[in-house]
Design an enzyme around this catalytic site. Structure first.
Site, PDB file in Angstrom:
ATOM      1  N   ALA A  65       0.857  -1.180   0.000  1.00  0.00           N
ATOM      2  CA  ALA A  65       0.000   0.000   0.000  1.00  0.00           C
ATOM      3  C   ALA A  65       0.895   1.233   0.000  1.00  0.00           C
ATOM      4  O   ALA A  65       2.031   1.181   0.491  1.00  0.00           O
ATOM      5  CB  ALA A  65      -0.891  -0.008   1.229  1.00  0.00           C
ATOM      6  N   GLY A 109       0.550  -5.120   0.831  1.00  0.00           N
ATOM      7  CA  GLY A 109      -0.667  -5.186   0.020  1.00  0.00           C
ATOM      8  C   GLY A 109      -0.420  -5.788  -1.357  1.00  0.00           C
ATOM      9  O   GLY A 109      -1.327  -6.342  -1.977  1.00  0.00           O
ATOM     10  N   GLU A 112      -0.603  -9.419  -0.827  1.00  0.00           N
ATOM     11  CA  GLU A 112      -2.017  -9.729  -0.568  1.00  0.00           C
ATOM     12  C   GLU A 112      -2.848  -9.694  -1.847  1.00  0.00           C
ATOM     13  O   GLU A 112      -3.719 -10.526  -2.067  1.00  0.00           O
ATOM     14  CB  GLU A 112      -2.577  -8.726   0.448  1.00  0.00           C
ATOM     15  CG  GLU A 112      -1.871  -8.820   1.785  1.00  0.00           C
ATOM     16  CD  GLU A 112      -2.338  -7.749   2.754  1.00  0.00           C
ATOM     17  OE1 GLU A 112      -1.873  -6.595   2.634  1.00  0.00           O
ATOM     18  OE2 GLU A 112      -3.172  -8.054   3.608  1.00  0.00           O
ATOM     19  N   GLU A 132       4.644  -5.285   6.912  1.00  0.00           N
ATOM     20  CA  GLU A 132       3.892  -4.225   7.612  1.00  0.00           C
ATOM     21  C   GLU A 132       4.335  -4.062   9.060  1.00  0.00           C
ATOM     22  O   GLU A 132       4.236  -2.976   9.632  1.00  0.00           O
ATOM     23  CB  GLU A 132       2.388  -4.533   7.585  1.00  0.00           C
ATOM     24  CG  GLU A 132       1.745  -4.424   6.209  1.00  0.00           C
ATOM     25  CD  GLU A 132       1.680  -5.728   5.442  1.00  0.00           C
ATOM     26  OE1 GLU A 132       2.491  -6.643   5.733  1.00  0.00           O
ATOM     27  OE2 GLU A 132       0.837  -5.842   4.541  1.00  0.00           O
TER      28      GLU A 132
HETATM   29  C1  HXC Z   1       5.011   4.407  -1.222  1.00  0.00           C
HETATM   30  C2  HXC Z   1       6.922   3.450  -2.064  1.00  0.00           C
HETATM   31  C3  HXC Z   1       6.551   2.200  -1.516  1.00  0.00           C
HETATM   32  C4  HXC Z   1       5.329   2.125  -0.798  1.00  0.00           C
HETATM   33  C5  HXC Z   1       8.442   1.962  -2.536  1.00  0.00           C
HETATM   34  N1  HXC Z   1       8.081   3.244  -2.689  1.00  0.00           N
HETATM   35  N2  HXC Z   1       7.530   1.298  -1.818  1.00  0.00           N
HETATM   36  N3  HXC Z   1       6.170   4.536  -1.920  1.00  0.00           N
HETATM   37  N4  HXC Z   1       4.606   3.251  -0.678  1.00  0.00           N
HETATM   38  N5  HXC Z   1       4.892   0.981  -0.274  1.00  0.00           N
HETATM   39  C6  HXC Z   1       8.811   4.300  -3.390  1.00  0.00           C
HETATM   40  C7  HXC Z   1      10.034   4.767  -2.596  1.00  0.00           C
HETATM   41  O1  HXC Z   1       9.640   5.690  -1.634  1.00  0.00           O
HETATM   42  C8  HXC Z   1      10.881   5.375  -3.687  1.00  0.00           C
HETATM   43  O2  HXC Z   1      10.367   6.638  -4.008  1.00  0.00           O
HETATM   44  C9  HXC Z   1      10.605   4.475  -4.885  1.00  0.00           C
HETATM   45  O3  HXC Z   1       9.367   3.802  -4.600  1.00  0.00           O
HETATM   46  C10 HXC Z   1      11.678   3.405  -5.065  1.00  0.00           C
HETATM   47  O4  HXC Z   1      11.816   2.694  -3.848  1.00  0.00           O
HETATM   48  P1  HXC Z   1      13.244   2.488  -3.122  1.00  0.00           P
HETATM   49  O5  HXC Z   1      12.971   2.190  -1.706  1.00  0.00           O
HETATM   50  O6  HXC Z   1      14.168   3.613  -3.419  1.00  0.00           O
HETATM   51  O7  HXC Z   1      13.769   1.194  -3.891  1.00  0.00           O
HETATM   52  P2  HXC Z   1      14.708   0.029  -3.322  1.00  0.00           P
HETATM   53  O8  HXC Z   1      15.848   0.620  -2.521  1.00  0.00           O
HETATM   54  O9  HXC Z   1      15.032  -0.815  -4.491  1.00  0.00           O
HETATM   55  O10 HXC Z   1      13.794  -0.803  -2.300  1.00  0.00           O
HETATM   56  C11 HXC Z   1      12.666  -1.502  -2.757  1.00  0.00           C
HETATM   57  C12 HXC Z   1      11.779  -1.939  -1.548  1.00  0.00           C
HETATM   58  C13 HXC Z   1      11.466  -0.712  -0.670  1.00  0.00           C
HETATM   59  C14 HXC Z   1      12.510  -3.017  -0.744  1.00  0.00           C
HETATM   60  C15 HXC Z   1      10.518  -2.559  -2.160  1.00  0.00           C
HETATM   61  O11 HXC Z   1      10.973   0.323  -1.513  1.00  0.00           O
HETATM   62  C16 HXC Z   1      10.452  -0.976   0.416  1.00  0.00           C
HETATM   63  O12 HXC Z   1      10.781  -1.588   1.438  1.00  0.00           O
HETATM   64  N6  HXC Z   1       9.200  -0.507   0.215  1.00  0.00           N
HETATM   65  C17 HXC Z   1       8.170  -0.563   1.214  1.00  0.00           C
HETATM   66  C18 HXC Z   1       7.629  -1.970   1.336  1.00  0.00           C
HETATM   67  C19 HXC Z   1       6.528  -2.072   2.416  1.00  0.00           C
HETATM   68  O13 HXC Z   1       6.793  -1.764   3.589  1.00  0.00           O
HETATM   69  N7  HXC Z   1       5.321  -2.461   2.036  1.00  0.00           N
HETATM   70  C20 HXC Z   1       4.193  -2.568   2.929  1.00  0.00           C
HETATM   71  C21 HXC Z   1       3.387  -1.310   2.907  1.00  0.00           C
HETATM   72  S1  HXC Z   1       2.015  -1.378   4.060  1.00  0.00           S
HETATM   73  P3  HXC Z   1      11.320   7.949  -4.066  1.00  0.00           P
HETATM   74  O14 HXC Z   1      10.346   9.064  -4.321  1.00  0.00           O
HETATM   75  O15 HXC Z   1      12.045   8.016  -2.772  1.00  0.00           O
HETATM   76  O16 HXC Z   1      12.232   7.665  -5.230  1.00  0.00           O
HETATM   77  C22 HXC Z   1       0.852  -2.300   3.289  1.00  0.00           C
HETATM   78  C23 HXC Z   1      -0.475  -2.496   4.027  1.00  0.00           C
HETATM   79  C24 HXC Z   1      -1.491  -3.206   3.187  1.00  0.00           C
HETATM   80  O17 HXC Z   1       1.026  -2.777   2.237  1.00  0.00           O
HETATM   81  C25 HXC Z   1      -2.871  -3.107   3.778  1.00  0.00           C
HETATM   82  C26 HXC Z   1      -3.711  -2.014   3.211  1.00  0.00           C
HETATM   83  C27 HXC Z   1      -5.117  -1.947   3.721  1.00  0.00           C
END
Ligand code: HXC
Length: 258
Positions: A65, A109, A112, A132
């Site tokens: 998400a 997400g 999921e 998460e």
């Molecule tokens: C918003 C995101 C994002 C996310 C990545 N980006 N994941 N933006 N939400 N979930 C953005 C980064 O901010 C960055 O933007 C660009 O995408 C590239 O990501 P990087 O981190 O620079 O890339 P990398 O170093 O290769 O790492 C990849 C990654 C990492 C390991 C996937 O991005 C990461 O850990 N992302 C978050 C994963 C996460 O925690 N997901 C769960 C979310 S909560 P900029 O602008 O800085 O270039 C969820 C809840 C679901 O999903 C339930 C909902 C109801």
């Protein structure tokens, strides 16, 4: 309909939906989830579509998400919005099969969403996870339930509590994905699989999807009864007569979806 966060291509009775927010690794924001729910419903209604393939980019199916969109929200806001609840319910209500073709990250997400599809084909660079916990929250669109049913309690619990990622080999070993293919072959293989499904009798396809899903939604006894009655009901279709006659006459069946 034109979408801003995804593209849809239809060819040979297969709709290929590609998530397209490369700047955020296809993070799921409210616009994308709304468009995806609409695109799957539209594909469901379209007579030129019999199977759907959902994919992202080579680097990310979806990285979860959208954390930027979510971070400032209060409990009351996420409660009132029922964040992504309606959208994921609409996606899982699709009657036509949806194959998730996962390359790269399928996190939070994103994992999921892949699990909410009917099955997952993945590339050898795929990484699945429910990170998460690192954000101080938990999965919110089915992850604690679906991952547990896919891989069992022990691995699911570890994934949700530690936030660690699972690679493609582990995902295949543990039953999360149906098959792993080389990254360059993911889309051709997913489209070929979808095409194979599109060539079957579509009443039997829809019935098989419903019956397998019963395994997740009811008791074994009820599920077996549902399957038995569905099997019997298919003898009311012309496709059953055609399919069995074709076998006996040693020819290919010509299904007409009736
Ligand atoms: C918003 C995101 C994002 C996310 C990545 N980006 N994941 N933006 N939400 N979930 C953005 C980064 O901010 C960055 O933007 C660009 O995408 C590239 O990501 P990087 O981190 O620079 O890339 P990398 O170093 O290769 O790492 C990849 C990654 C990492 C390991 C996937 O991005 C990461 O850990 N992302 C978050 C994963 C996460 O925690 N997901 C769960 C979310 S909560 P900029 O602008 O800085 O270039 C969820 C809840 C679901 O999903 C339930 C909902 C109801």
């Amino acid at each position: 309909m034109a979408y801003q966060t995804l593209t849809v291509e239809i060819d040979d009775y297969v709709a290929l939906i590609r998530l397209n927010r490369p700047e955020a690794l296809n993070a799921l924001n409210s616009q994308l989830m709304g468009e995806l729910a609409e695109a799957t419903a539209e594909a469901d209604r379209n007579e030129k579509v019999r199977c759907i393939v959902l994919t992202g980019s080579e680097k990310a199916f979806a990285a979860g998400a959208d954390i930027k969109e979510m971070s400032g929200k209060s409990f009351v806001e996420v409660y009132n919005e029922n964040i992504f609840g309606d959208e994921i319910d609409r996606i899982t209500a699709t009657r036509k099969p949806i194959i998730a073709a996962v390359s790269g990250y399928a996190l939070g997400g994103g994992c999921e969403l892949a699990m909410a599809c009917d099955f997952i084909l993945c590339a050898d660079n795929a990484k699945f996870g429910q990170p998460e916990i690192n954000l101080g929250v938990i999965a919110g669109i089915g992850g604690t339930q679906r991952l547990t049913r896919f891989v069992g309690k022990s691995k699911s619990m570890e994934m949700h509590l530690t936030g660690r990622f699972m690679d493609a080999a582990e995902a295949e070993r543990s039953g999360l994905v149906s098959r792993v293919v080389p990254a360059a072959k993911l889309i051709p293989e997913a489209l070929a699989t979808a095409k194979k499904i599109a060539e079957k009798g579509q009443i039997a396809v829809a019935t098989a999807k419903e019956a397998v899903n019963r395994a997740y939604e009811t008791t074994l006894r009820e599920g077996v009864l549902f399957e038995r009655r569905s099997f019997q009901a298919l003898f009311a279709t012309e496709d059953q007569k055609e399919g069995m006659a074709a076998f006996l006459e040693k020819r290919e069946p010509q299904f007409r979806d009736r």
